[in-house]
Write a protein that holds these residues in place. Structure first.
Motif, short mmCIF file in Angstrom:
data_model
loop_
_atom_site.label_atom_id
_atom_site.label_comp_id
_atom_site.label_asym_id
_atom_site.label_seq_id
_atom_site.Cartn_x
_atom_site.Cartn_y
_atom_site.Cartn_z
N GLU A 24 10.70 -12.26 5.40
CA GLU A 24 10.41 -12.24 4.12
C GLU A 24 9.73 -11.17 3.59
O GLU A 24 9.79 -10.31 2.63
CB GLU A 24 10.26 -13.47 3.39
N ALA A 25 8.50 -11.37 4.02
CA ALA A 25 7.32 -10.19 3.49
C ALA A 25 7.51 -9.00 3.89
O ALA A 25 7.35 -7.85 3.33
CB ALA A 25 6.01 -10.64 4.17
N ILE A 26 8.38 -8.47 5.07
CA ILE A 26 8.79 -7.41 5.67
C ILE A 26 9.78 -6.67 4.53
O ILE A 26 9.61 -5.43 4.14
CB ILE A 26 9.13 -7.40 6.78
N LEU A 27 10.79 -7.60 4.15
CA LEU A 27 11.62 -7.04 3.49
C LEU A 27 11.16 -6.74 1.83
O LEU A 27 11.54 -5.73 1.53
CB LEU A 27 12.85 -8.10 3.06
N ASN A 28 10.28 -7.61 1.63
CA ASN A 28 9.66 -7.06 0.08
C ASN A 28 8.49 -6.03 0.09
O ASN A 28 8.55 -5.23 -0.53
CB ASN A 28 8.68 -8.56 -0.21
N ILE A 29 8.11 -5.68 1.62
CA ILE A 29 7.43 -4.58 1.67
C ILE A 29 8.13 -3.33 1.67
O ILE A 29 8.03 -2.33 0.98
CB ILE A 29 6.28 -4.68 2.97
N ALA A 30 9.19 -3.40 2.52
CA ALA A 30 10.09 -2.30 2.44
C ALA A 30 10.57 -1.91 1.12
O ALA A 30 10.92 -0.79 0.70
CB ALA A 30 11.21 -2.74 3.36
N ALA A 31 10.92 -3.03 0.20
CA ALA A 31 11.57 -2.91 -1.02
C ALA A 31 10.60 -2.51 -2.13
O ALA A 31 10.72 -2.29 -3.31
CB ALA A 31 12.25 -3.91 -1.42
N GLY A 32 9.26 -2.57 -1.68
CA GLY A 32 8.00 -1.99 -2.65
C GLY A 32 7.89 -3.35 -3.63
O GLY A 32 7.27 -3.32 -4.63
N ARG A 33 8.26 -4.56 -3.49
CA ARG A 33 8.19 -5.85 -4.17
C ARG A 33 6.71 -6.48 -3.78
O ARG A 33 6.60 -7.63 -4.17
CB ARG A 33 9.47 -6.65 -4.17
N TYR A 34 6.44 -6.39 -2.52
CA TYR A 34 5.33 -7.17 -2.08
C TYR A 34 4.09 -6.97 -2.87
O TYR A 34 3.56 -5.90 -2.92
CB TYR A 34 5.06 -6.84 -0.59
N GLU A 35 3.54 -7.95 -3.33
CA GLU A 35 2.33 -7.88 -4.09
C GLU A 35 1.03 -8.55 -3.55
O GLU A 35 0.17 -8.24 -3.78
CB GLU A 35 2.62 -9.14 -5.55
N GLY A 36 1.32 -8.81 -2.34
CA GLY A 36 0.05 -9.12 -1.41
C GLY A 36 -0.47 -10.38 -1.95
O GLY A 36 -0.32 -11.08 -2.86
N SER A 37 -1.03 -11.05 -0.69
CA SER A 37 -1.71 -12.37 -1.00
C SER A 37 -3.21 -12.56 -0.32
O SER A 37 -3.12 -13.21 0.78
CB SER A 37 -0.75 -13.44 -0.54
#
Length: 355
Positions: free
Chosen positions: A11-24
């Protein structure tokens, strides 16, 4: 095995690839993080270097990078020496600084031996493909894992926090290094993190009598530490260093335990004991405690076997000890309300039987 954690990384990888990962970014104990990362990997050895161990990290991003590195190191190890070493080092520019927010670099270094006759890995620093030369034929190594978490995902994850990654080979030894620039966590932040654990634990039943059996000393220490800390006023007793302690465990469970946690494969000198056999024996004697199998083998067929033996719950060994404690408490809160089971316990003082 490792399914829950893989889902989080995917899930994190998909969000990173899509530019949606906000980090935690959170307060992380590097020693505990390393132990969790090596859990279920008996050939991976962990060491820690540095005066500080509590820092700010995005543990999920670090896991994506290091899980890939460790998995590939295991897969390409020399058959003569299949071990992998993970060293975590905290580097400071000015060790005289007293500020709790001191800038540091956390270096993760994996080392493994390989068969150099298969080729030599050319130095790679995060750009382009990994090239293997001097082997039967020069090739580009995909460095991808069976689940698709591969080289491009390592690069994407590293880019999120400007993490430098590097892979190289010296003789028969292969090194992977990731350097994460961050800051030391303040004492106040560390205290807050511990307080949050305690707040989470307030929803759990207090005063539980818990017995655990596992042939791993590390697991016994971890189970006792997490359960006694996160489940208020619990009494946690651990067994598993000898055959004699198997009988002690059974006696402890029959004398009024609320929860028993059993490793499925208990490899002891002179005999291999199965958790499912112990559960069958305990049930035949009228045991009403909540009996749980904790195992690295949690396929559908495995779980059906555990439940047929009389287990009430099954926990994957890939759960962190905190996750185990929280899920255990919630499940016991429901189990204790079932007819014929233990009533909610009264408070007691935490204790430990050393093993």
């Amino acid at each position: 095995f490792r399914g829950k954690w893989w889902c989080r990384m995917r899930e994190a990888i998909l969000n990173i690839a899509a530019g949606r990962y906000e980090g935690s970014t959170a307060v992380v104990d590097l020693v505990e993080f390393g132990r969790d990362l090596c859990k279920g990997r008996p050939d991976v050895n962990l060491s820690f270097q540095g005066a500080r161990r509590i820092v700010h990290l995005d543990a999920l991003v670090c896991s994506i990078i290091l899980d890939n590195a460790i998995s590939n190191a295991i897969r390409h190890c020399s058959p003569d020496d299949p071990s992998v070493h993970l060293e975590i080092t905290v580097q400071e520019d000015d060790i005289a600084m007293e500020s709790d927010e001191t800038p540091v670099r956390v270096q993760f270094l994996t080392t493994n031996y390989t068969d150099s006759r298969k080729g030599r890995i050319e130095r790679w620093n995060g750009t382009g493909p990994i090239v293997i030369s001097d082997g039967p034929q020069q090739e580009q190594a995909p460095m991808s894992m069976s689940d698709g978490i591969g080289l491009k995902h390592v690069v994407m994850a590293a880019g999120k926090y400007n993490i430098d990654v590097e892979l190289w080979q010296e003789d028969d030894c292969v090194f992977f290094k990731a350097t994460y620039p961050t800051t030391v966590a303040s004492r106040q932040s560390s205290d807050c993190a511990f307080a949050n654990d305690q707040n989470d634990a307030q929803t759990l039943p207090s005063g539980l009598q818990i017995a655990c059996i596992d042939d791993s000393k590390v697991a016994r220490i971890g189970l006792h530490g997490a359960l006694s800390r996160l489940i208020d006023q619990s009494t946690v007793t651990v067994f598993g260093s000898s055959l004699e302690e198997v009988d002690q465990f059974k006696q402890q469970v029959m004398e009024g335990c609320h929860i028993a946690i059993l490793d499925q494969n208990i490899d002891l000198p002179g005999k291999n004991v199965f958790g499912t056999d112990l559960i069958k024996e305990l049930r035949s004697k009228g045991c009403t405690a909540m009996l749980c199998i904790r195992s690295g083998n949690v396929s559908q067929a495995d779980q059906e076997l555990y439940f047929r033996s009389g287990a009430n719950s099954v926990f994957d060994k890939e759960l962190t000890f905190k996750e185990l404690a929280l899920e255990l408490g919630r499940e016991y809160a429901q189990y204790s309300q079932e007819p014929g089971q233990h009533q909610m316990p009264r408070a007691s003082t935490a204790s430990l039987t050393s093993v």
